[in-house]
Design a protein around this motif. Structure first.
Motif, mmCIF file in Angstrom:
data_model
loop_
_atom_site.group_PDB
_atom_site.id
_atom_site.type_symbol
_atom_site.label_atom_id
_atom_site.label_comp_id
_atom_site.label_asym_id
_atom_site.label_seq_id
_atom_site.Cartn_x
_atom_site.Cartn_y
_atom_site.Cartn_z
ATOM 1 N N PRO A 1 -69.617 0.637 36.061
ATOM 2 C CA PRO A 1 -70.726 0.857 35.123
ATOM 3 C C PRO A 1 -71.243 2.288 35.196
ATOM 4 C CG PRO A 1 -71.534 -0.237 37.091
ATOM 5 C CD PRO A 1 -70.035 -0.119 37.251
ATOM 6 N N ASP B 1 -67.729 -0.161 24.856
ATOM 7 C CA ASP B 1 -69.110 -0.624 25.008
ATOM 8 C C ASP B 1 -69.453 -1.642 23.926
ATOM 9 O OD1 ASP B 1 -71.591 -0.202 26.609
ATOM 10 O OD2 ASP B 1 -72.420 0.362 24.669
ATOM 11 N N GLN C 1 -74.254 -0.324 27.629
ATOM 12 C CA GLN C 1 -74.928 0.756 28.348
ATOM 13 C C GLN C 1 -75.047 2.032 27.521
ATOM 14 O OE1 GLN C 1 -72.630 0.789 32.175
ATOM 15 N NE2 GLN C 1 -74.605 0.204 33.021
ATOM 16 N N GLU D 1 -74.427 -6.241 37.291
ATOM 17 C CA GLU D 1 -75.419 -6.570 36.265
ATOM 18 C C GLU D 1 -75.385 -8.052 35.899
ATOM 19 O OE1 GLU D 1 -77.821 -4.899 34.931
ATOM 20 O OE2 GLU D 1 -77.440 -2.960 35.856
ATOM 21 N N ARG E 1 -74.381 2.983 35.055
ATOM 22 C CA ARG E 1 -75.526 2.803 35.927
ATOM 23 C C ARG E 1 -75.836 1.315 35.954
ATOM 24 N NH1 ARG E 1 -76.712 4.694 31.106
ATOM 25 N NH2 ARG E 1 -78.152 3.561 29.780
ATOM 26 N N GLY E 2 -76.501 0.871 36.992
ATOM 27 C CA GLY E 2 -76.875 -0.530 37.046
ATOM 28 C C GLY E 2 -76.822 -1.075 38.463
ATOM 29 N N GLN F 1 -75.723 4.978 39.996
ATOM 30 C CA GLN F 1 -75.691 5.821 38.804
ATOM 31 C C GLN F 1 -74.640 6.903 39.019
ATOM 32 O OE1 GLN F 1 -79.450 7.021 37.276
ATOM 33 N NE2 GLN F 1 -78.615 8.590 35.944
#
Length: 276
Positions: free
Chosen positions: A178, A233, A244, A42, A180-181, A214
């Motif tokens: 992560p 986070d 996220q 990211e 997702r990303g 993901q």
């Protein structure tokens, strides 16, 4: 109690050495090592991405080590002497928690010393906000350790169970990968098409020079159920301006977890002193 925990930490240099060695191993060696294979996550280098995770790892170990001392206090009779004093149990538990959170705060600051090496610029405001998050995390995790220690009678049992608690909390918090990303990967576009098809079936897609990743649904459920995920986070949002998970849930966990930890710790310590 607060002062006693801090003095115990100052006299035990092994904890400080452990915090430094963990930081070098995870942040420098692992971060820069995998960073050679993963260009970015990211938009951040891998070492930058796992910085909040390394801070969390230090806090986890510091909190659990502080809680394990409760077993020793019970064995030598110190805990019972504290209980028969005029101090209420809530005050005793609060002193233990604040001592553990203070030690966790010191351990959590260690990775900040390596931020110039990985290219992270931390402003004064971000640093102060990070300290608040780390202190809240320290109180919560120390409380969890006290509840765990209250049900055990030997150091050996606590060591085995605490490792079974620390590792799942850490690895299921999004600390090293992560939810997702886009993950930049060297040579991904050179993978044969039939292998890309199989990767797409696993939720990994190729866009430009990176992978769109993901986590599986069952793994996402475990991450969302982990309270450490929201604290980490929040810490990542403060330091890297990247998150996220819903910000409302992050702040809710940060604010509500410490009071719940105080109540749970006071109850657990009271049960320790009354049980045979």
């Amino acid at each position: 109690m607060w002062r006693r925990e801090v003095l115990r930490y100052v006299r035990d240099t092994s904890q400080l050495f452990g915090g430094i060695s963990r930081t070098i191993l995870w942040l420098v060696i692992l971060g820069l090592g995998l960073g050679a294979a993963l260009r970015e996550i990211e938009g951040y280098t891998y070492a930058q991405f796992i910085l909040p995770g390394v801070i969390t790892l230090n806090v986890l170990f510091a909190s659990m080590q502080c809680a394990i001392a409760l077993i020793w206090d019970r064995q030598v009779g110190l805990l019972r002497e504290v209980v028969i004093s005029p101090a209420p149990m809530l005050s005793v538990a609060l002193g233990k928690l604040l001592g553990g959170a203070t030690i966790a705060l010191v351990q959590g600051i260690i990775p900040f010393l390596f931020t110039p090496l990985i290219g992270v610029e931390v402003t004064l405001a971000a640093f102060l906000l990070a300290l608040v998050v780390i202190f809240s995390m320290g109180i919560t995790l120390t409380g969890a350790g006290i509840v765990l220690a209250s049900r055990l009678r030997t150091f050996e049992g606590f060591g085995a169970i605490s490792n079974g608690v620390i590792q799942p909390l850490y690895f299921l918090s999004g600390s090293i990968f992560p939810l997702r990303g886009v993950v930049g990967g060297v040579g991904f576009l050179d993978i044969p098409e039939h292998l890309r098809v199989e990767l797409r079936q696993l939720g990994i897609y190729a866009i430009g020079g990176g992978w769109v990743v993901q986590l599986p649904v069952w793994l996402q459920v475990l991450v969302y159920a982990n309270p450490v995920s929201y604290m980490l986070d929040t810490l990542r949002f403060v330091l890297l301006d990247f998150r996220q998970l819903p910000l409302a849930l992050d702040l809710g966990v940060i604010l509500l977890s410490p009071p719940l930890a105080v109540i749970a710790s006071a109850h657990a310590m009271k049960r320790m002193t009354t049980s045979r």
